[in-house]
Each structure stands twice: as structure tokens, then as C-alpha cells.
Design a protein around this motif. Sequence first.
Motif, PDB file in Angstrom:
ATOM      1  N   PHE A  19       0.799  -1.242  -0.069  1.00 54.24           N
ATOM      2  CA  PHE A  19      -0.020  -0.094  -0.184  1.00 54.24           C
ATOM      3  C   PHE A  19       0.894   1.149  -0.003  1.00 54.24           C
ATOM      4  O   PHE A  19       0.642   2.247  -0.725  1.00 54.24           O
ATOM      5  N   ILE A  20       1.942   1.254   0.882  1.00 56.36           N
ATOM      6  CA  ILE A  20       2.725   2.653   0.858  1.00 56.36           C
ATOM      7  C   ILE A  20       3.387   2.689  -0.323  1.00 56.36           C
ATOM      8  O   ILE A  20       3.681   3.973  -0.715  1.00 56.36           O
ATOM      9  N   TRP A  21       3.845   1.752  -1.141  1.00 58.66           N
ATOM     10  CA  TRP A  21       4.526   1.904  -2.339  1.00 58.66           C
ATOM     11  C   TRP A  21       3.704   2.473  -3.329  1.00 58.66           C
ATOM     12  O   TRP A  21       4.076   3.430  -4.128  1.00 58.66           O
ATOM     13  N   LEU A  22       2.297   2.166  -3.270  1.00 59.16           N
ATOM     14  CA  LEU A  22       1.320   2.443  -4.333  1.00 59.16           C
ATOM     15  C   LEU A  22       0.865   4.039  -4.099  1.00 59.16           C
ATOM     16  O   LEU A  22       0.879   4.852  -4.852  1.00 59.16           O
ATOM     17  N   VAL A  23       0.990   4.370  -2.699  1.00 63.61           N
ATOM     18  CA  VAL A  23       0.725   5.598  -2.553  1.00 63.61           C
ATOM     19  C   VAL A  23       2.009   6.641  -3.012  1.00 63.61           C
ATOM     20  O   VAL A  23       1.698   7.699  -3.649  1.00 63.61           O
ATOM     21  N   GLY A  24       3.029   6.219  -2.440  1.00 63.30           N
ATOM     22  CA  GLY A  24       4.053   7.020  -2.813  1.00 63.30           C
ATOM     23  C   GLY A  24       4.317   6.976  -4.118  1.00 63.30           C
ATOM     24  O   GLY A  24       4.901   8.010  -5.000  1.00 63.30           O
ATOM     25  N   LEU A 163       1.529   7.902   2.458  1.00 59.65           N
ATOM     26  CA  LEU A 163       2.174   9.203   2.021  1.00 59.65           C
ATOM     27  C   LEU A 163       3.646   9.376   2.546  1.00 59.65           C
ATOM     28  O   LEU A 163       4.694   9.583   1.601  1.00 59.65           O
ATOM     29  N   TRP A 164       3.825   9.596   3.659  1.00 60.59           N
ATOM     30  CA  TRP A 164       5.141   9.764   4.022  1.00 60.59           C
ATOM     31  C   TRP A 164       6.282   8.566   3.856  1.00 60.59           C
ATOM     32  O   TRP A 164       7.344   8.826   3.143  1.00 60.59           O
ATOM     33  N   THR A 165       5.783   7.447   4.300  1.00 64.01           N
ATOM     34  CA  THR A 165       6.584   6.118   4.068  1.00 64.01           C
ATOM     35  C   THR A 165       6.859   6.065   2.508  1.00 64.01           C
ATOM     36  O   THR A 165       8.013   5.530   2.152  1.00 64.01           O
ATOM     37  N   GLY A 166       5.729   5.822   1.645  1.00 63.95           N
ATOM     38  CA  GLY A 166       5.953   5.915   0.373  1.00 63.95           C
ATOM     39  C   GLY A 166       7.007   6.800  -0.481  1.00 63.95           C
ATOM     40  O   GLY A 166       7.677   6.345  -1.228  1.00 63.95           O
ATOM     41  N   ALA A 167       6.831   8.069   0.057  1.00 66.02           N
ATOM     42  CA  ALA A 167       7.399   9.141  -0.612  1.00 66.02           C
ATOM     43  C   ALA A 167       9.053   8.941  -0.036  1.00 66.02           C
ATOM     44  O   ALA A 167       9.736   9.092  -1.121  1.00 66.02           O
ATOM     45  N   VAL A 168       9.387   8.481   0.917  1.00 69.08           N
ATOM     46  CA  VAL A 168      10.549   8.418   1.292  1.00 69.08           C
ATOM     47  C   VAL A 168      11.512   7.106   0.542  1.00 69.08           C
ATOM     48  O   VAL A 168      12.418   7.124   0.119  1.00 69.08           O
ATOM     49  N   ARG A 198       7.518  19.115   1.037  1.00 70.65           N
ATOM     50  CA  ARG A 198       6.299  19.952   1.600  1.00 70.65           C
ATOM     51  C   ARG A 198       5.216  18.557   1.621  1.00 70.65           C
ATOM     52  O   ARG A 198       4.600  18.767   2.677  1.00 70.65           O
ATOM     53  N   GLY A 199       5.157  17.723   0.844  1.00 69.10           N
ATOM     54  CA  GLY A 199       4.063  16.769   1.051  1.00 69.10           C
ATOM     55  C   GLY A 199       4.408  15.663   2.227  1.00 69.10           C
ATOM     56  O   GLY A 199       3.234  15.362   2.945  1.00 69.10           O
ATOM     57  N   VAL A 200       5.691  15.305   2.299  1.00 67.69           N
ATOM     58  CA  VAL A 200       5.848  14.688   3.335  1.00 67.69           C
ATOM     59  C   VAL A 200       5.675  15.533   5.083  1.00 67.69           C
ATOM     60  O   VAL A 200       5.142  15.046   5.639  1.00 67.69           O
ATOM     61  N   MET A 201       5.937  16.575   4.913  1.00 70.12           N
ATOM     62  CA  MET A 201       5.751  17.659   6.272  1.00 70.12           C
ATOM     63  C   MET A 201       4.150  17.608   6.475  1.00 70.12           C
ATOM     64  O   MET A 201       3.971  17.317   7.591  1.00 70.12           O
ATOM     65  N   LEU A 202       3.237  17.692   5.384  1.00 67.74           N
ATOM     66  CA  LEU A 202       1.911  17.625   5.636  1.00 67.74           C
ATOM     67  C   LEU A 202       1.286  16.335   6.260  1.00 67.74           C
ATOM     68  O   LEU A 202       0.712  16.298   7.224  1.00 67.74           O
ATOM     69  N   ALA A 203       2.129  15.207   5.661  1.00 67.09           N
ATOM     70  CA  ALA A 203       1.809  13.659   6.427  1.00 67.09           C
ATOM     71  C   ALA A 203       2.224  13.779   7.509  1.00 67.09           C
ATOM     72  O   ALA A 203       1.433  12.888   8.513  1.00 67.09           O
ATOM     73  N   VAL A 204       3.127  14.272   8.053  1.00 71.05           N
ATOM     74  CA  VAL A 204       3.787  14.234   9.467  1.00 71.05           C
ATOM     75  C   VAL A 204       2.901  14.981  10.276  1.00 71.05           C
ATOM     76  O   VAL A 204       2.735  14.302  11.353  1.00 71.05           O
ATOM     77  N   ILE A 205       2.348  15.951  10.013  1.00 71.12           N
ATOM     78  CA  ILE A 205       1.513  16.913  10.871  1.00 71.12           C
ATOM     79  C   ILE A 205       0.179  16.097  11.099  1.00 71.12           C
ATOM     80  O   ILE A 205      -0.287  15.793  12.302  1.00 71.12           O
ATOM     81  N   LEU A 206      -0.460  15.241   9.956  1.00 70.11           N
ATOM     82  CA  LEU A 206      -1.495  14.778  10.147  1.00 70.11           C
ATOM     83  C   LEU A 206      -1.303  13.419  10.816  1.00 70.11           C
ATOM     84  O   LEU A 206      -2.323  12.937  11.600  1.00 70.11           O
ATOM     85  N   ILE A 207      -0.100  12.761  10.786  1.00 71.16           N
ATOM     86  CA  ILE A 207       0.032  11.728  11.500  1.00 71.16           C
ATOM     87  C   ILE A 207       0.295  11.806  12.983  1.00 71.16           C
ATOM     88  O   ILE A 207      -0.226  10.979  13.907  1.00 71.16           O
ATOM     89  N   ILE A 208       0.844  12.940  13.270  1.00 67.18           N
ATOM     90  CA  ILE A 208       1.135  13.250  14.847  1.00 67.18           C
ATOM     91  C   ILE A 208      -0.424  13.658  15.412  1.00 67.18           C
ATOM     92  O   ILE A 208      -0.748  13.030  16.421  1.00 67.18           O
ATOM     93  N   GLY A 209      -1.148  14.407  14.733  1.00 63.01           N
ATOM     94  CA  GLY A 209      -2.624  14.747  15.152  1.00 63.01           C
ATOM     95  C   GLY A 209      -3.376  13.550  15.310  1.00 63.01           C
ATOM     96  O   GLY A 209      -3.938  13.468  16.343  1.00 63.01           O
TER      97      GLY A 209
END
Length: 299
Positions: A19-24, A163-168, A198-209
Motif C-alpha cells: 500500500f505505501i509503495w502505491l501511495v508513494g 504518503l510519508w513512508t511511500g514518498a521516502v 512539503r508533501g511529507v511535512m503535511l503527512a507528518v503533521i496529520l500522523i502526529i495529530g
Amino acid sequence: MDQVALLQISSALLLNVGFIWLVGSWFARRWLGSSGVKRNDVEPALRKLDLVAAGVSAVASVVALYAATAVMGGISLQEAGPMFWMMLSTTHYGHIGCLTILAMMILFAIRVRGGTSGASDTASLLTIVAFAITRASMGHAGENGILSVSLAAEVVHFFSIGLWTGAVIVSAYFVLTPQRVATLALAVTDRYLNVMSRGVMLAVILIIGTGLYNAWHRIGTVEQLTRSSYGLTLLVKIALVACAIGLGGYNKFFGLPAAGRSARGVAVVRRVLQIESVLLLGALAAAAILTSQQPPTAI
């Protein structure tokens, strides 16, 4: 750890990795395009890798449902065979599980067909989102109903992790390989890294919340966090995520500026992303273990 738990955890990890590969991969296409890379330059290779990821997720989803049959019945894997079809056809969990398999089969078919049209991209994204919703509803968050806040938080959390893991992972092992970087202008790589960041930063904010919300509902108290196996596993996951955020912060403030100046800087960013990917995969493994455990508030 018995065979049933091992199969449950390993299948959950594999379907999440697919799944994370497909999102990334989906977002990498957008980011590369906005950076000036022609779609046809990367589409053939990404398409093949997407087929593997969708296939792995579909098969792992089937295996996860088989393991769930054994868990629900309190029986061994060998005894679960005769009950497998009954679980799929007569239980709500089985019906939702079939939808996750269907979503990956549809995405596999989209990638087999190929195409780079907007309709194809939209269909792919909708299928990925459908998988995220159905997968999240199979966990503890789905117990409150499909319209609950807890399920919405879990879907956002799950997709943001993708998004985060896939992007990385896609960036470290596909976009920034030495062979591909050598064919790209430095300005193109710089633009890609900045929009990806920028995309990863948004994902991290959402993950923390959403992570804080989920922890509050599933752990309940600080005492439960430190005295339950679920809480301790969650702490390991949080520690791995925190280390990955630290590496991401290093790339954001030091790596990316250096990458904009030289190919050597790009190589350093890639190496940091590779280390970050190992930490994030470790966090995914911890998350897979959590799926086999009952949160303190549910006991």
C-alpha cells in the motif's frame, strides 16, 4: 509467538508495504511531472513496480483474512481451512476484507491496462483511498461505525503513513538512484525534493495529530501505556517515528539546500532517506504487531 500470530503480523506488514509503495508512487508521478520530468520517462518502470505492489497487497490481504479466521475461531491454521469461506461469506469482517482484495485487484487491472490519462490517475487514487478506508474499518477504529470520528482519524492516519513512508521509499530507491539522477538536471532534482518535502511535512503533521487521538482512545491512561504489551509496542513505534522525523528534519534544513548545489548533496539526501526508510519500516512492523493485540481500553 505462535503460527497464527506470526502469519497475522507478517501478512499485515506485507499488505501495508504494498500500500505505501502505491501511495508513494502515485504522488511521485505528480511531483516529477511538476518538476519537469516527462511522464513517459518514468511510467514504464513505475508501472511494473506498482503491479508487484498491488499483487503483494492483494495476496497478503487474502492471507490476513485466513489468519483472522483462525483467530476468530480460536483454532490452528490447519483447522481454519474449512471455515475460511464461511468467514468470508457470512461475517461483516469477511465482507470488508473482500473489498480490500477487490480494491487491489482493480488497481492491478488499471496498471496492467497502462495509460497516463487523468481518468486513469483518478481511478487509481480512488482505488487506493477505498483500500485505506476498508482496511482501516477492519481494525479497532471500525468498531464504532463507518461514519465515526475514530474511523475517519484512522483512515487519515493510515493514508498519511502511506504518503510519508511511500514518498521516502520511492524517492530513495527509485527517483534518486545514481543512474536516474545522472539524467536529470540539478534544478529538476531540487524542485522534486522540495515539493516532496512539503508533501511529507503535511503527512507528518496529520500522523502526529491522528496518532495522538488514536492513542488517547486506545490506551486511556499513562499507566496503561507503560504496563501493557500494547502500550509498550506503541512506544517502540513512536520512538522509531520520532527518529525518522529527526532525519527528515535534517534533510529539510541541511540536506535539501546542499542537494540544490551539487550531485554530492543529492547523494547525501538519498542516504539519509534510506536510513529513514528502515526506521519507518520498523514502525510499520510495530504497527502490524499492534493489529494482533487488544488495546487496553478494549479489554
